[in-house]
Design a protein around this motif. Sequence first.
Motif: not given
Ligand code: IMP
Length: 188
Positions: A75, A81, A104, A107, A110, A136, A157, A164
């Motif tokens: 991110y 994202t 992981e 999620v 996704g 989530k 978050f 992180d």
């Molecule tokens: P996705 O592709 O949106 O499912 O994002 C997955 C990735 O986003 C995870 O591997 C995390 O690195 C990051 N991420 C998503 N939500 C959080 C959060 O609440 N805290 C920290 N990192 C997050």
Amino acid sequence: MNKEAKLYQDLESILYTQEQIKEAVCKLGQRITRDYEGKNPIMVCILKGASVFFCDLIREIDLPLETEFMATSSYGASTVTSGEVRLMKDLDCSIHGRDVILVEDIVDTGMTLNYLKQTLMGRGAASLRIATLLDKPSRRVAPLTVDYNCFEIPDAFVVGYGLDYNERYRNLSDVGVLSPRVYTREGE
Ligand code: IMP
Ligand code: MG
């Protein structure tokens, strides 16, 4: 690290303590041990967030498993994202005909795991399952089945235990909700 540590002052609340996490990780390890009896799966750690969870989880699995590491784009200094997934580090071995478990930290939409799942199935994996510390589900935009999770969380978050914000807080022993003043302060 105990809860008096300076880093903990940036948390709004603690969601899961290290004791609760340890118990959940232990149960998940036992479940995977049962489900994969007679097999030797490849466990894939998605760097960097899953690293702490991964190291604890593999030590609760009584199987002749192998470990691999992958990294996707992060991110950056944001709590949302970018919507675009990029592969930064690929596997070191072939997964053709192998049982793969992707590990992981969380999620969220996704999109990351949807992309990785399609990529790895395209390489001929015999099976592919997803294990995550946190899920989530309310934020999901990509169709994805999470096979194993330790906890389902609301839309907040969170940081700690590998997760992180802007590369910090991974070393907290517990998982907590980051105080919004941290990212509003930095976004100013
Ligand atoms: P996705 O592709 O949106 O499912 O994002 C997955 C990735 O986003 C995870 O591997 C995390 O690195 C990051 N991420 C998503 N939500 C959080 C959060 O609440 N805290 C920290 N990192 C997050
Ligand atoms: Mg991250």
